[in-house]
Write a protein that holds these residues in place. Sequence first.
Motif, mmCIF file in Angstrom:
data_model
loop_
_atom_site.group_PDB
_atom_site.id
_atom_site.type_symbol
_atom_site.label_atom_id
_atom_site.label_comp_id
_atom_site.label_asym_id
_atom_site.label_seq_id
_atom_site.Cartn_x
_atom_site.Cartn_y
_atom_site.Cartn_z
ATOM 1 N N LEU A 138 28.660 5.622 -13.194
ATOM 2 C CA LEU A 138 28.761 7.078 -13.229
ATOM 3 C C LEU A 138 28.144 7.574 -14.527
ATOM 4 N N ILE A 139 27.352 8.631 -14.424
ATOM 5 C CA ILE A 139 26.630 9.134 -15.597
ATOM 6 C C ILE A 139 27.020 10.583 -15.874
ATOM 7 N N LYS A 140 27.410 10.837 -17.127
ATOM 8 C CA LYS A 140 27.655 12.206 -17.590
ATOM 9 C C LYS A 140 26.436 12.661 -18.380
ATOM 10 N N GLU A 141 26.025 13.900 -18.168
ATOM 11 C CA GLU A 141 24.834 14.401 -18.854
ATOM 12 C C GLU A 141 25.074 14.593 -20.350
ATOM 13 N N LYS A 142 26.299 14.995 -20.696
ATOM 14 C CA LYS A 142 26.620 15.236 -22.095
ATOM 15 C C LYS A 142 27.815 14.391 -22.521
ATOM 16 N N ASN A 143 27.846 14.042 -23.797
ATOM 17 C CA ASN A 143 28.968 13.288 -24.336
ATOM 18 C C ASN A 143 30.108 14.237 -24.671
ATOM 19 N N THR A 144 31.161 14.179 -23.888
ATOM 20 C CA THR A 144 32.343 14.993 -24.142
ATOM 21 C C THR A 144 33.521 14.139 -24.583
ATOM 22 N N GLY A 145 33.220 12.926 -25.045
ATOM 23 C CA GLY A 145 34.260 12.058 -25.576
ATOM 24 C C GLY A 145 34.702 10.997 -24.592
ATOM 25 N N PRO A 146 35.229 9.889 -25.121
ATOM 26 C CA PRO A 146 35.631 8.775 -24.255
ATOM 27 C C PRO A 146 36.779 9.097 -23.317
ATOM 28 N N LEU A 147 37.652 10.036 -23.692
ATOM 29 C CA LEU A 147 38.779 10.354 -22.821
ATOM 30 C C LEU A 147 38.323 10.975 -21.504
ATOM 31 N N ASP A 148 37.311 11.818 -21.577
ATOM 32 C CA ASP A 148 36.774 12.382 -20.342
ATOM 33 C C ASP A 148 36.200 11.274 -19.457
ATOM 34 N N GLY A 149 35.541 10.317 -20.092
ATOM 35 C CA GLY A 149 35.013 9.191 -19.339
ATOM 36 C C GLY A 149 36.108 8.389 -18.670
ATOM 37 N N LEU A 150 37.219 8.199 -19.385
ATOM 38 C CA LEU A 150 38.348 7.468 -18.807
ATOM 39 C C LEU A 150 38.948 8.225 -17.626
ATOM 40 N N LYS A 151 39.077 9.524 -17.759
ATOM 41 C CA LYS A 151 39.637 10.322 -16.668
ATOM 42 C C LYS A 151 38.784 10.189 -15.412
ATOM 43 N N ILE A 152 37.478 10.217 -15.594
ATOM 44 C CA ILE A 152 36.572 10.045 -14.454
ATOM 45 C C ILE A 152 36.766 8.666 -13.831
ATOM 46 N N GLY A 153 36.855 7.644 -14.699
ATOM 47 C CA GLY A 153 37.049 6.286 -14.208
ATOM 48 C C GLY A 153 38.356 6.116 -13.459
ATOM 49 N N PHE A 154 39.435 6.690 -13.997
ATOM 50 C CA PHE A 154 40.743 6.589 -13.341
ATOM 51 C C PHE A 154 40.717 7.284 -11.979
ATOM 52 N N ALA A 155 40.043 8.422 -11.909
ATOM 53 C CA ALA A 155 39.974 9.153 -10.649
ATOM 54 C C ALA A 155 39.225 8.365 -9.576
ATOM 55 N N GLU A 156 38.277 7.547 -10.010
ATOM 56 C CA GLU A 156 37.473 6.755 -9.077
ATOM 57 C C GLU A 156 38.142 5.437 -8.694
ATOM 58 N N ALA A 157 39.109 4.989 -9.495
ATOM 59 C CA ALA A 157 39.723 3.669 -9.285
ATOM 60 C C ALA A 157 40.476 3.607 -7.957
ATOM 61 N N LYS A 158 40.317 2.487 -7.263
ATOM 62 C CA LYS A 158 40.939 2.313 -5.948
ATOM 63 C C LYS A 158 41.903 1.125 -5.912
ATOM 64 N N SER A 159 42.238 0.593 -7.065
ATOM 65 C CA SER A 159 43.003 -0.647 -7.126
ATOM 66 C C SER A 159 44.481 -0.402 -7.415
ATOM 67 N N ARG A 160 45.241 -1.499 -7.479
ATOM 68 C CA ARG A 160 46.651 -1.415 -7.852
ATOM 69 C C ARG A 160 46.824 -1.428 -9.365
ATOM 70 N N TYR A 161 45.984 -2.215 -10.037
ATOM 71 C CA TYR A 161 46.050 -2.314 -11.491
ATOM 72 C C TYR A 161 44.752 -1.810 -12.104
ATOM 73 N N VAL A 162 44.868 -1.301 -13.331
ATOM 74 C CA VAL A 162 43.708 -0.810 -14.068
ATOM 75 C C VAL A 162 43.747 -1.360 -15.486
ATOM 76 N N THR A 163 42.582 -1.590 -16.045
ATOM 77 C CA THR A 163 42.473 -1.909 -17.461
ATOM 78 C C THR A 163 41.254 -1.183 -18.018
ATOM 79 N N ILE A 164 41.236 -1.042 -19.333
ATOM 80 C CA ILE A 164 40.142 -0.349 -20.013
ATOM 81 C C ILE A 164 39.465 -1.328 -20.957
#
Length: 275
Positions: free
Chosen positions: A61-87
């Motif tokens: 997933l590509i963001k056009e602008k850097n709005t910080g790592p937390l925004d990136g994590l939120k996007i990743g969490f929203a896309e996650a389809k698993s039972r467990y997650v790690t960063i």
Amino acid sequence: TPLLSIVIPAYNWGRYVGYAIESVLEQSMKDFELIIVNNGSTDNTDEVVKTYLSDSRVRYLIKEKNTGPLDGLKIGFAEAKSRYVTILCADDFYLPGAFETLAREAAEHPEYDIIYGKYYIVNSDNEITRWLEHPGWNDVVRIQRKSDLADLLQYDLYIAIAAAFIKIDMFRKYPFDEKMRVIDYEFILQLAQDDRKFHFVDRYLYAHRHHSEQLTVGDNFIVDGTQLKDQLTLIERFVQPKNYAKLDGAQEGILRLLNQKITALENFQESAAKI
């Protein structure tokens, strides 16, 4: 549905991100998806990541602008389809067998919300600079543990999110505090406060890289007073009447850790004067 989702937020880590990705793809446990979020990188991060997209487990997933790592994590969490997650930070990497170890523990102990292990420190050349032996991992400390909340506040953070399988619901129920630099510490304390179940695995699972380009590691985190300010915020937030029973007997340890961070700042007199 995969067992695990690994979220890698990446901003200008072209030098390291390939090594991080390979450490995931080469794991013996294959039941995972890898979600890479490019936070508007201006270096060769995009070029490096695209060399791994032939693997169907990789999602990019590509963001056009850097709005910080937390925004990136939120996007990743929203896309996650698993039972467990790690960063996984894009400049760190997993050790062989890490996922297999944690997956085995997850199968044997499905009641645990976090299953975590140990990590060590490496430099920019992947050389081990420190084998961590955190007090929170100590056998005696764990046997005598009355609550993780107390031990986290008196021994500091001993649960690295990258070295853990964390149930995805935890990230949905306990949001990161975007005002803090120690967001992982505050997140884990939220879980401990609510008596979420933690399980320790006595094995090194991942390597955390220390180098001068990082935001929270190194002297700058101490010099600008952020470490001390965040610790004071955590104490104010979690040393509350509702937690007194969990914290009973830990008062001296909590003050000792706070004093250690005061002393660290006092070593930089000019910065300490501004606090």
